[in-house]
Design an enzyme around this catalytic site. Structure first.
Site, PDB file in Angstrom:
ATOM      1  N   ASP A  52      38.096 -15.405  27.715  1.00 42.26           N
ATOM      2  CA  ASP A  52      39.168 -14.782  28.501  1.00 42.26           C
ATOM      3  C   ASP A  52      38.642 -14.210  29.820  1.00 42.26           C
ATOM      4  O   ASP A  52      38.799 -13.024  30.092  1.00 42.26           O
ATOM      5  CB  ASP A  52      39.846 -13.694  27.635  1.00 42.26           C
ATOM      6  N   TYR A  88      42.547 -17.900  34.729  1.00 42.61           N
ATOM      7  CA  TYR A  88      43.834 -17.177  34.788  1.00 42.61           C
ATOM      8  C   TYR A  88      44.508 -17.425  36.109  1.00 42.61           C
ATOM      9  O   TYR A  88      43.825 -17.737  37.099  1.00 42.61           O
ATOM     10  CB  TYR A  88      43.587 -15.663  34.616  1.00 42.61           C
ATOM     11  N   ASN A 123      45.508 -20.664  25.654  1.00 44.21           N
ATOM     12  CA  ASN A 123      46.918 -20.864  26.014  1.00 44.21           C
ATOM     13  C   ASN A 123      47.139 -20.810  27.520  1.00 44.21           C
ATOM     14  O   ASN A 123      47.950 -21.572  28.049  1.00 44.21           O
ATOM     15  CB  ASN A 123      47.820 -19.858  25.293  1.00 44.21           C
ATOM     16  N   HIS A 217      40.287 -20.649  20.316  1.00 41.74           N
ATOM     17  CA  HIS A 217      40.726 -19.588  21.227  1.00 41.74           C
ATOM     18  C   HIS A 217      41.473 -18.475  20.495  1.00 41.74           C
ATOM     19  O   HIS A 217      41.211 -17.289  20.695  1.00 41.74           O
ATOM     20  CB  HIS A 217      41.620 -20.159  22.338  1.00 41.74           C
ATOM     21  N   HIS A 226      47.375  -9.023  20.328  1.00 41.77           N
ATOM     22  CA  HIS A 226      48.078 -10.199  19.799  1.00 41.77           C
ATOM     23  C   HIS A 226      48.108 -10.212  18.278  1.00 41.77           C
ATOM     24  O   HIS A 226      48.989 -10.824  17.679  1.00 41.77           O
ATOM     25  CB  HIS A 226      47.408 -11.490  20.287  1.00 41.77           C
TER      26      HIS A 226
END
Ligand SMILES: *[C@@H]1O[C@H](CO)[C@@H](O)[C@H](O)[C@H]1NC(C)=O
Length: 332
Positions: A52, A88, A123, A217, A226
């Site tokens: 991330d 990102y 994602n 992931h 999450h």
């Protein structure tokens, strides 16, 4: 009709032969791609795990990168694993997206990090041109970059099984909101997922490696923002349990975390940049061994007999560590 009445002929068996050849070719293609990475001369292996991260150095990405360089040097790492959400907010726009350099090549510049980066897609990567990250053109641009959807790295004492977890998650299909996902190569979804689970099961079953580590992931279990990924609890976890996987490593929650469940270690290393979400779910302390809400990364050192895991923060301080050991003579 004459077409259905034709009796076996050499023409027909020739045709069948080609069909069989084609089918065996397709089934060979369906198997998980496998690559070898030799361990050190003494058979041991060390690597870092970060997830991330791709934010052009912002949100402490550069600070984490710098500390990875220092720890990577100390441990003489063999490679880095990226648990996804590499770029990102919406992956790469294509193979010529400068984000590849701004968030990867020009950020992880330490000499110890000039090793293969075995990566999976997250994602957010699927919200851009997902196939761009898999394109050999990027490997030519920066030879460290190794990204496939699902694949195996065979490092002798450890076998790593990288799993493409994003297509498992229902909400990206049923309720994508503002985001669009690049599902090329993933549809029809059920066929894709069942082939993946079957191939993973076969590969795990056939593995002779001392240690089996699965990397994806998404979380299976997590006390973070999450939380658990129920689709993976239902579909992926049974395969890991059946095959006595030692460790599942993921990102997705922007934290560092260690959970033990079903005799599997669940390690979240998703602190590559933006973190500090501030919401932690209640969890049994028997299972949740460690949770850190901020940025950082993980190091792993593996020998035949033991595996040692350390979580580091943005200053390079070791926050938490633990070891696993393998009995070489269980009944002795
Ligand atoms: C960077 O890391 C420091 C130390 O953990 C933290 O206080 C700060 O909030 C972080 N900055 C960002 C933008 O997350």
């Amino acid at each position: 009709m004459a077409f259905f009445h034709c009796r076996p002929s050499s023409k027909l068996s020739g045709f069948l032969f080609i069909v069989l050849l084609f089918l065996s070719f397709v089934s060979a293609l369906a198997e998980l791609q496998r690559f070898e990475h030799s361990p050190k001369v003494d058979g041991s292996l060390s690597f870092l795990v970060v997830g991330d991260w791709g934010r052009r150095g912002l949100y402490n990405q550069s600070q984490v990168a710098q500390q990875m360089g220092i720890v990577g040097e100390e441990l003489d790492i063999d490679f880095v694993i990226s648990t996804g959400d590499n770029f990102y907010g919406d992956g790469l726009t294509g193979v010529d997206d400068p984000a590849f350099y701004d968030s990867f090549t020009n950020i992880y510049t330490s000499s110890s990090l000039q090793k293969p980066w075995y990566s999976v897609l997250g994602n957010h990567d699927y919200r851009g041109d997902a196939e761009a990250q898999l394109d050999p053109i990027l490997r030519q641009a920066d030879s460290r970059w190794v990204c496939f959807r699902s694949y195996i790295i065979d490092a002798e004492i450890v076998e790593f099984f990288f799993v493409d977890t994003t297509p498992f998650v229902d909400k990206y299909f049923t309720d994508p909101g503002e985001s669009t996902y690049d599902w090329r190569g993933v549809l029809p979804r059920q066929e894709y997922l069942s082939a993946l689970l079957k191939d993973l099961d076969v590969a795990l079953r056939n593995s002779m490696a001392k240690w089996k580590i699965v990397v994806g992931h998404h979380t299976i279990f997590s006390a973070g923002h999450h939380g658990n990924t129920n689709e993976l609890v239902v579909e992926l976890l049974p395969v890991l349990k059946d095959n006595k996987v030692d460790v599942y490593i993921n990102g997705h929650d922007h934290c560092l975390e260690h959970i033990i469940n079903s005799q599997i270690q669940f390690l979240t290393s998703g602190g590559g940049s933006k973190a500090w979400r501030g919401d932690i779910k209640e969890w049994s302390l028997e299972e949740l061994k460690f949770y850190y809400d901020g940025q950082g990364f993980m190091s792993v050192q593996v020998t035949q007999a033991a595996a040692h895991f350390v979580f580091f923060d943005v200053f390079g301080s070791a926050l938490y560590e633990f070891s696993l050991s393998k009995e070489t003579h269980p009944s002795a």
